[in-house]
Design a protein around this motif. Structure first.
Motif, mmCIF file in Angstrom:
data_model
loop_
_atom_site.group_PDB
_atom_site.id
_atom_site.type_symbol
_atom_site.label_atom_id
_atom_site.label_comp_id
_atom_site.label_asym_id
_atom_site.label_seq_id
_atom_site.Cartn_x
_atom_site.Cartn_y
_atom_site.Cartn_z
ATOM 1 N N PRO A 1 0.819 -1.219 0.000
ATOM 2 C CA PRO A 1 0.000 0.000 0.000
ATOM 3 C C PRO A 1 0.851 1.267 0.000
ATOM 4 N N PHE A 2 2.153 1.147 0.335
ATOM 5 C CA PHE A 2 3.049 2.306 0.323
ATOM 6 C C PHE A 2 3.993 2.202 -0.865
ATOM 7 N N VAL A 3 4.053 3.270 -1.649
ATOM 8 C CA VAL A 3 4.952 3.320 -2.798
ATOM 9 C C VAL A 3 5.807 4.579 -2.662
ATOM 10 N N PRO A 4 7.136 4.409 -2.491
ATOM 11 C CA PRO A 4 7.992 5.593 -2.415
ATOM 12 C C PRO A 4 7.907 6.419 -3.694
ATOM 13 N N ASP A 5 8.113 7.718 -3.562
ATOM 14 C CA ASP A 5 8.129 8.599 -4.724
ATOM 15 C C ASP A 5 9.234 8.151 -5.676
ATOM 16 N N GLU A 6 9.019 8.367 -6.970
ATOM 17 C CA GLU A 6 9.994 7.919 -7.973
ATOM 18 C C GLU A 6 11.367 8.535 -7.780
ATOM 19 N N GLN A 7 11.447 9.694 -7.137
ATOM 20 C CA GLN A 7 12.738 10.329 -6.904
ATOM 21 C C GLN A 7 13.198 10.192 -5.454
ATOM 22 N N ARG B 1 -2.964 25.380 -1.491
ATOM 23 C CA ARG B 1 -3.808 26.555 -1.235
ATOM 24 C C ARG B 1 -4.564 26.391 0.067
ATOM 25 N N GLY B 2 -4.484 27.411 0.908
ATOM 26 C CA GLY B 2 -5.203 27.401 2.180
ATOM 27 C C GLY B 2 -4.452 26.708 3.302
ATOM 28 N N LEU B 3 -3.291 26.157 3.011
ATOM 29 C CA LEU B 3 -2.500 25.487 4.040
ATOM 30 C C LEU B 3 -1.360 26.399 4.494
ATOM 31 N N PRO B 4 -0.841 26.187 5.685
ATOM 32 C CA PRO B 4 0.285 27.006 6.146
ATOM 33 C C PRO B 4 1.465 26.918 5.170
ATOM 34 N N ALA B 5 2.192 28.018 5.013
ATOM 35 C CA ALA B 5 3.299 28.096 4.055
ATOM 36 C C ALA B 5 4.340 27.011 4.306
ATOM 37 N N ARG B 6 4.549 26.633 5.562
ATOM 38 C CA ARG B 6 5.581 25.632 5.865
ATOM 39 C C ARG B 6 5.295 24.285 5.211
ATOM 40 N N CYS B 7 4.037 24.007 4.877
ATOM 41 C CA CYS B 7 3.696 22.732 4.218
ATOM 42 C C CYS B 7 4.393 22.618 2.865
ATOM 43 N N GLY B 8 4.650 23.734 2.205
ATOM 44 C CA GLY B 8 5.331 23.712 0.917
ATOM 45 C C GLY B 8 6.759 23.213 0.995
ATOM 46 N N GLU B 9 7.362 23.320 2.175
ATOM 47 C CA GLU B 9 8.739 22.860 2.367
ATOM 48 C C GLU B 9 8.815 21.373 2.694
ATOM 49 N N TRP B 10 7.683 20.766 2.974
ATOM 50 C CA TRP B 10 7.685 19.333 3.257
ATOM 51 C C TRP B 10 8.088 18.579 2.000
ATOM 52 N N LEU B 11 8.654 17.403 2.211
ATOM 53 C CA LEU B 11 9.185 16.601 1.111
ATOM 54 C C LEU B 11 8.296 15.390 0.865
ATOM 55 N N LEU B 12 8.061 15.082 -0.407
ATOM 56 C CA LEU B 12 7.217 13.944 -0.742
ATOM 57 C C LEU B 12 7.978 12.647 -0.480
ATOM 58 N N LEU B 13 7.445 11.825 0.431
ATOM 59 C CA LEU B 13 8.015 10.499 0.701
ATOM 60 C C LEU B 13 7.510 9.497 -0.331
ATOM 61 N N GLY B 14 6.225 9.551 -0.571
ATOM 62 C CA GLY B 14 5.586 8.600 -1.472
ATOM 63 C C GLY B 14 4.093 8.651 -1.266
ATOM 64 N N HIS B 15 3.438 7.560 -1.652
ATOM 65 C CA HIS B 15 1.980 7.492 -1.541
ATOM 66 C C HIS B 15 1.582 6.242 -0.772
ATOM 67 N N PHE B 16 0.650 6.431 0.126
ATOM 68 C CA PHE B 16 0.082 5.318 0.875
ATOM 69 C C PHE B 16 -1.378 5.248 0.470
ATOM 70 N N MET B 17 -1.745 4.179 -0.242
ATOM 71 C CA MET B 17 -3.120 4.034 -0.747
ATOM 72 C C MET B 17 -3.517 5.270 -1.560
ATOM 73 N N ASP B 18 -2.640 5.734 -2.402
ATOM 74 C CA ASP B 18 -2.844 6.899 -3.271
ATOM 75 C C ASP B 18 -2.907 8.224 -2.522
ATOM 76 N N ILE B 19 -2.629 8.228 -1.241
ATOM 77 C CA ILE B 19 -2.600 9.463 -0.464
ATOM 78 C C ILE B 19 -1.141 9.893 -0.343
ATOM 79 N N PRO B 20 -0.811 11.110 -0.812
ATOM 80 C CA PRO B 20 0.565 11.573 -0.675
ATOM 81 C C PRO B 20 0.978 11.655 0.800
ATOM 82 N N TYR B 21 2.154 11.137 1.098
ATOM 83 C CA TYR B 21 2.739 11.220 2.436
ATOM 84 C C TYR B 21 3.956 12.129 2.343
ATOM 85 N N ALA B 22 3.980 13.149 3.179
ATOM 86 C CA ALA B 22 5.047 14.139 3.141
ATOM 87 C C ALA B 22 5.814 14.138 4.464
ATOM 88 N N LEU B 23 7.085 14.460 4.366
ATOM 89 C CA LEU B 23 7.982 14.495 5.508
ATOM 90 C C LEU B 23 8.320 15.932 5.854
#
Length: 191
Positions: free
Chosen positions: A53-59, A76-98
């Motif tokens: 169910p977890f697939v790491p991001d291609e990069q 949009r509408g989220l705190p600016a710091r969320c933009g600095e989070w890094l994409l880990l991958g997807h869990f059940m098609d839901i992006p997971y960010a670090l």
């Protein structure tokens, strides 16, 4: 005499060493400043397995990308710091960010559109995410090959054991507003 088991050894008990994707220390994004997170990414890694169910991001293994680079419209509408989070991958098609400064893991998607639900971590660190992935593999490993999956006689007992395992590590995982566990459990019950 006691034998200490490392997190890496523990992960290799549940996932083949070839399935653990690690990031070379010099390729870890500069935004990852939390020392324990850097060590986990380069020394332990996250599993990449077919039908998981977890697939790491291609990069993932060559350097993670920020959410601001990948999907500015989703922020949009989220705190600016969320933009600095890094994409880990997807869990059940839901992006997971670090969040590289704290090591917390956040779910972005499916019902996670309020600042509160996104900024509240889905996992307190990568070790917690690793425990969850191990629990899924341990309890639901029969789903990895759906063509030949042999379902247990009492799927409810299997799912209850999974929930008990998950809540030992993340006590509110079944009530978290950005949690993927309740819909995952219900999807499996419905199969």
């Amino acid at each position: 005499m006691s034998v200490a088991i490392t997190v890496r050894d523990w992960m290799e008990q549940y996932f083949d060493i070839r399935d653990l994707v690690r990031i070379p220390p010099d390729a870890i994004a500069p935004g990852v400043t939390d020392a324990a997170t850097r060590e986990f990414l380069s020394g332990v890694g996250l599993p990449e397995i077919d039908m998981s169910p977890f697939v790491p991001d291609e990069q993932f293994s060559t350097g993670m990308r920020t959410l601001a680079e990948l999907c500015p419209e989703e922020l949009r509408g989220l705190p600016a710091r969320c933009g600095e989070w890094l994409l880990l991958g997807h869990f059940m098609d839901i992006p997971y960010a670090l969040d590289g400064t704290t090591g917390t893991v956040h779910a972005i998607g499916r019902g996670c559109r309020t600042a509160d639900s996104v900024t509240r971590p889905a996992h307190r660190d990568l070790l917690s995410l690793a425990h969850a992935l191990r629990a899924v593999r341990q309890h639901l490993g029969f789903l990895e090959d759906q063509e030949f999956a042999v379902w247990p006689d009492d799927i409810d007992a299997v799912l209850d054991a999974l929930i008990a395992d998950l809540t030992q590590v993340e006590p509110d995982c079944m009530t978290h507003p950005a949690g993927i566990w309740p819909p995952l459990i219900e999807d499996i019950r419905a199969m």
